[in-house]
Enzyme design. Sequence first.
Site, mmCIF file in Angstrom:
data_model
loop_
_atom_site.group_PDB
_atom_site.id
_atom_site.type_symbol
_atom_site.label_atom_id
_atom_site.label_comp_id
_atom_site.label_asym_id
_atom_site.label_seq_id
_atom_site.Cartn_x
_atom_site.Cartn_y
_atom_site.Cartn_z
ATOM 1 N N SER A 1 67.210 42.071 -2.733
ATOM 2 C CA SER A 1 66.111 42.175 -4.026
ATOM 3 C C SER A 1 66.656 43.327 -4.684
ATOM 4 O O SER A 1 67.090 44.137 -4.575
ATOM 5 C CB SER A 1 64.710 42.213 -3.284
ATOM 6 O OG SER A 1 64.428 41.091 -2.456
HETATM 7 N N1 SAM Z 1 64.479 41.966 1.970
HETATM 8 C C1 SAM Z 1 65.899 41.602 1.810
HETATM 9 C C2 SAM Z 1 66.904 42.450 1.519
HETATM 10 O O1 SAM Z 1 66.343 43.442 1.264
HETATM 11 O O2 SAM Z 1 68.128 42.065 1.385
HETATM 12 C C3 SAM Z 1 65.897 40.278 1.045
HETATM 13 C C4 SAM Z 1 65.419 39.071 1.565
HETATM 14 S S1 SAM Z 1 65.922 37.569 0.804
HETATM 15 C C5 SAM Z 1 65.189 37.788 -0.738
HETATM 16 C C6 SAM Z 1 64.908 36.386 1.730
HETATM 17 C C7 SAM Z 1 65.457 36.201 2.985
HETATM 18 O O3 SAM Z 1 64.216 35.560 3.779
HETATM 19 C C8 SAM Z 1 66.659 35.315 3.263
HETATM 20 O O4 SAM Z 1 67.371 35.882 4.057
HETATM 21 C C9 SAM Z 1 66.038 34.196 3.773
HETATM 22 O O5 SAM Z 1 66.938 33.427 4.668
HETATM 23 C C10 SAM Z 1 65.074 34.677 4.543
HETATM 24 N N2 SAM Z 1 63.822 33.793 5.046
HETATM 25 C C11 SAM Z 1 63.321 32.748 4.441
HETATM 26 N N3 SAM Z 1 62.567 31.964 4.965
HETATM 27 C C12 SAM Z 1 62.413 32.443 6.299
HETATM 28 C C13 SAM Z 1 61.205 32.377 7.406
HETATM 29 N N4 SAM Z 1 60.801 31.304 7.537
HETATM 30 N N5 SAM Z 1 61.327 33.064 8.328
HETATM 31 C C14 SAM Z 1 62.435 34.385 8.321
HETATM 32 N N6 SAM Z 1 63.138 34.451 7.240
HETATM 33 C C15 SAM Z 1 63.243 33.794 6.096
#
Ligand code: SAM
Length: 221
Positions: free
Chosen positions: A68
Site C-alpha cells: 500500500s
Molecule cells: N499490508 C500489505 C503490505 O503492507 O504490503 C498490503 C496488503 S495487499 C494491499 C492485500 C493483501 O490481502 C494481499 O496480499 C491479498 O492476498 C490479501 N488478502 C486478500 N483477501 C484475504 C483474506 N481473506 N485473508 C487474508 N489475506 C487476504
Amino acid sequence: EKGYSGDDPYVSERERMVELQIERRGVKDPRVLEAMRRVPRHMFVGEQLKNQAYEDHPLPIGEGQTISQPYIVALMTEALNLKGSEKVLEIGTGSGYQTAVLAELCREVFTIERIASLAYRARKTLESLGYKNIKYKIGDGTLGWPEEAPFDGIIVTAAAPKVPQPLIDQLAMGARLVIPVGDRISQELLLVERVPEGIRKTSLGGVRFVDLVGKWGWREE
Ligand code: SAM
C-alpha cells in the site's frame, strides 16, 4: 529493542517520505511517525522496485497484489490509536510492510495472508529484520483468528463488500477495526469501534484497495 537497525542507504529518502507524504497530510501521532521513519520499506519490494519504494503510491508485489501507499499505511495505523501494550490482528500480510509498522507499535501482531507464496516471503523479510512479536497464519482472514481473540485492534488491508461479522465479534471492548468497505472500484475507509452501546462507525475517507477474498469477502474468480 524491536525492529531494524543496520546500514541503510535510504534513511534520507524515508525522512522525506514521512515529512512530505505523511506529516504534511495530517498524520500526527509521534509514535506512528517514528515507526514510519524506522521501517525500511525498500526491503519489502523486489530488487527492481527498491528505488521507487519511498514514492507516493502503491507498488506491485506479485500475485496481482500490492504494497500500500505509505500515507495509507500511516493513516490506518494512526486510526488504531496504539499505545504499546495491544494485541493486534492484521488481515492481508502482503509484503509484510504494514505488519512491521504494527510490530513497532504494539505488543503482538497476528497476521493472516491467503496467498502462501506472499506469506512465506513476508515472514522471511520480517524475521531477517529481527521482528519477534509477530505470529503468522496462511488462510482466510475474513474468519479472523478466534483462538487468539479478542483483539485490541484489527486492520484489514484489502477491500470488503461489508464488514465481516467475525472481525466485529473478535474486537475487545474499546477496540478499533480499520477496514476499506465498498465496491471493487473504490471504497470508504471505515473505523469501527466496539463501545458499551454497541458499534460506532466513522468514515476516514475514500480509498482504493485490492479485493478481500474469502467467506466474508468477495468470491474467488
Ligand atoms: N499490508 C500489505 C503490505 O503492507 O504490503 C498490503 C496488503 S495487499 C494491499 C492485500 C493483501 O490481502 C494481499 O496480499 C491479498 O492476498 C490479501 N488478502 C486478500 N483477501 C484475504 C483474506 N481473506 N485473508 C487474508 N489475506 C487476504
